[in-house]
Design a protein around this motif. Structure first.
Motif, short mmCIF file in Angstrom:
data_model
loop_
_atom_site.label_atom_id
_atom_site.label_comp_id
_atom_site.label_asym_id
_atom_site.label_seq_id
_atom_site.Cartn_x
_atom_site.Cartn_y
_atom_site.Cartn_z
N ALA A 1 -8.33 11.89 -1.44
CA ALA A 1 -7.82 10.87 -1.00
C ALA A 1 -8.98 9.76 -0.71
O ALA A 1 -8.73 8.49 -0.93
CB ALA A 1 -7.27 11.21 0.31
N ARG A 2 -10.04 10.08 -0.08
CA ARG A 2 -11.33 9.26 -0.03
C ARG A 2 -11.76 8.63 -1.50
O ARG A 2 -12.39 7.53 -1.08
CB ARG A 2 -12.60 10.13 0.76
N THR B 1 0.91 -1.18 0.03
CA THR B 1 0.04 0.23 0.10
C THR B 1 0.95 1.24 0.03
O THR B 1 0.64 2.27 -0.90
CB THR B 1 -1.02 0.17 1.21
N ARG B 2 2.00 1.34 0.72
CA ARG B 2 3.02 2.47 0.74
C ARG B 2 3.45 2.62 -0.51
O ARG B 2 3.41 3.55 -0.97
CB ARG B 2 3.78 2.15 2.01
N ILE C 1 -8.44 6.32 -2.69
CA ILE C 1 -8.03 5.13 -2.11
C ILE C 1 -8.85 3.83 -2.41
O ILE C 1 -8.58 2.60 -2.84
CB ILE C 1 -7.97 5.18 -0.54
N PHE D 1 -2.16 13.69 -2.98
CA PHE D 1 -3.50 13.84 -2.65
C PHE D 1 -3.61 15.39 -2.52
O PHE D 1 -2.96 15.88 -1.87
CB PHE D 1 -3.98 13.06 -1.35
N LEU E 1 0.59 3.01 -3.69
CA LEU E 1 -0.48 4.14 -3.51
C LEU E 1 -0.03 5.46 -2.80
O LEU E 1 0.10 6.33 -3.50
CB LEU E 1 -1.55 3.89 -2.57
N LEU E 2 0.57 5.14 -1.69
CA LEU E 2 1.05 6.27 -1.00
C LEU E 2 2.22 7.12 -1.55
O LEU E 2 2.19 8.47 -1.69
CB LEU E 2 1.20 6.14 0.47
N SER F 1 1.01 8.62 -5.01
CA SER F 1 0.11 9.52 -5.28
C SER F 1 0.30 10.77 -4.54
O SER F 1 0.84 10.74 -3.43
CB SER F 1 -1.29 8.90 -4.78
N TRP G 1 -8.26 2.40 -5.91
CA TRP G 1 -6.81 1.76 -6.08
C TRP G 1 -7.23 0.15 -5.26
O TRP G 1 -6.59 -0.85 -5.58
CB TRP G 1 -5.77 2.56 -5.07
N ALA G 2 -8.09 0.11 -4.07
CA ALA G 2 -8.23 -1.15 -3.57
C ALA G 2 -9.11 -2.03 -4.51
O ALA G 2 -8.87 -3.04 -4.51
CB ALA G 2 -9.04 -0.74 -2.16
#
Length: 98
Positions: free
Chosen positions: A29-30, A13-14, A33, A23, A17-18, A21, A36-37
């Motif tokens: 972000a809401r 995830t880190r 995320i 944000f 995604l993080l 990205s 991505w999931a």
């Protein structure tokens, strides 16, 4: 290392995604995320469930009624152990006795 599955997920995830990205706010972000999931669960194959997506792996497990995927060399560990022989009868007797 506390839990290999959780630490692996957190690392992916880190990294995926993080770190990739930017944000622009909490609302962004809401929305990003869950996208991505969904992509990670339905479109990207994972090495652990026999190079299937997690969704297709779960579907094949549900269709087979077992913990094995279509590749029989790979099997998920059982979620819970079955009760030893006779435990259910003893429990029923105790429940019936009140």
């Amino acid at each position: 290392m506390q839990n290999g599955y959780v630490e692996s997920f957190n690392g992916r995830t880190r990294n995926e995604l993080l770190n990739e990205s930017l944000f622009f706010g909490l609302d962004h972000a809401r929305s990003a995320i869950p996208e991505w999931a969904d992509d990670d669960n339905h479109f990207r194959p994972h090495s652990s469930p026999g190079y299937q997506t997690p969704a297709s792996s779960a579907e094949s497990m549900a269709a087979n009624g077992s913990n094995a995927t279509q590749d029989e060399s790979f099997a998920f560990p059982p979620v819970a152990h079955t009760a030893p022989f006779g435990v259910f009868k003893a429990a029923e007797a105790l429940i019936g006795a009140g």
